[in-house]
Design an enzyme around this catalytic site. Structure first.
Site, mmCIF file in Angstrom:
data_model
loop_
_atom_site.group_PDB
_atom_site.id
_atom_site.type_symbol
_atom_site.label_atom_id
_atom_site.label_comp_id
_atom_site.label_asym_id
_atom_site.label_seq_id
_atom_site.Cartn_x
_atom_site.Cartn_y
_atom_site.Cartn_z
ATOM 1 N N LYS A 174 0.681 -1.281 -0.066
ATOM 2 C CA LYS A 174 -0.435 -0.231 -0.002
ATOM 3 C C LYS A 174 0.784 0.963 -0.713
ATOM 4 O O LYS A 174 2.443 1.382 0.221
ATOM 5 C CB LYS A 174 -1.173 0.133 1.193
ATOM 6 N N ARG A 196 -3.391 -10.333 4.803
ATOM 7 C CA ARG A 196 -3.910 -10.141 3.373
ATOM 8 C C ARG A 196 -2.919 -9.377 2.251
ATOM 9 O O ARG A 196 -2.468 -8.437 2.503
ATOM 10 C CB ARG A 196 -5.153 -9.159 3.190
#
Ligand code: HH2
Length: 279
Positions: free
Chosen positions: A213, A247
């Protein structure tokens, strides 16, 4: 306290996901990718047909079904496949996915987009992941503000957990996720990771999705494809603060890192006030 962990491998069937958009748009490629992630140790495969990256445009129900269904069917046909998760906020997509063999609904809106998903999950006895997001993907990174990000996210997750239980979802079926990067600044993301134990204290397993991210790019200056080391560091730290589901886009290296973290920090330490020394 840190304990067991599970890897949730990401299978994005989208043209526009922030890190792997277009790579697995063909069903065969997505299935092969999922099988590889399972071989590497993913206990859960999270199949998604709609990008939630900042600025992403919504996808129609028909298009989302067209993308994810062949992939779920293909993965469900495999022997000993992992738990299949559908990353959706749409009732029709969640229903079709459960019919095809999925056992977990990962809803980044925590049942706010289509509240009927909660009753569906309850009726089917499926697992669900309820994630915090401020606003919606199109606008969520435009100046997000909180009184106290951790307390606000915690209160939100407690409220959504209560809603899910009220709709018939069994408590032991619920996973909670602070939604790293969803309506959060760099500081918000770091504060959530730093104080993740406060989210863990709600009492349900906590999922974290830091993989590749942009806050990791801000910290390291790395492009999206070069954020594995940063991803590993954030997952190990989240593990140490009590997260249990991770995740990730790359399963094998994160699994190795978490295996070492688990062996080092998990046992026999305990946070119980009656047993604060090593046994
Ligand atoms: N992050 C993304 C998507 N779904 N679900 C949960 N529970 N937690 C997350 O942190 C999370 C999520 C975004 O990552 P990705 O799927 O790779 O990107 P995109 O949304 O662009 O497809």
């Amino acid at each position: 306290m840190a304990g067991d962990f599970r890897l949730m491998g990401v299978v994005n069937v989208t043209p526009d996901s922030f890190s792997d958009g277009g790579r697995f748009l063909e069903a065969d490629a997505a299935i092969a990718h999922g099988v590889r992630l399972a071989d590497e140790g993913a206990a859960i495969l999270d199949v998604g047909g709609e990008s939630t990256r900042p600025g992403a445009e919504p996808v129609s129900e028909a298009e989302e079904l067209r993308r994810v269904m062949p992939v779920l069917e293909g993965l469900a046909a495999g022997p000993d496949h992992p738990l299949l998760s559908i990353d959706t906020s749409k009732l029709a997509v969640a229903r079709a996915a459960l019919d095809a063999g999925a056992g977990l609904v990962n809803d980044v809106t925590a049942f706010r987009a289509e509240p009927g998903v909660a009753a569906l999950v309850g009726e089917r006895g499926a697992d669900c992941c309820l994630m915090h997001m401020l606003g919606e993907p199109r606008s969520m990174q435009a100046n997000p503000r909180y009184d106290d990000v951790v307390s606000d996210v915690k209160a939100f997750l407690e409220e959504r957990l209560a809603f899910a239980l009220g709709e018939g979802v069994a408590e032991e079926r619920v996973l909670l996720d602070p939604g790293i990067g969803f309506g959060k600044t760099l500081e918000h993301n770091l504060e959530l990771l730093r104080r993740l134990d406060e989210i863990v204290a709600i009492g349900r397993p906590v999922v974290v999705g830091t993989s590749r991210k942009s806050f990791l790019g801000s910290l390291t200056g790395r492009a999206v494809e070069d954020r594995l080391a940063a991803t590993i560091a954030s997952n190990v730290l989240a593990y140490a603060r009590g997260a249990s589901v991770f995740r990730v886009h790359e399963v094998a290296p994160v699994r190795d890192a978490l295996a070492v973290a688990a062996a080092t920090v998990a046992e026999p330490w305990t946070t119980s006030p009656t047993a604060t020394t090593r046994s």
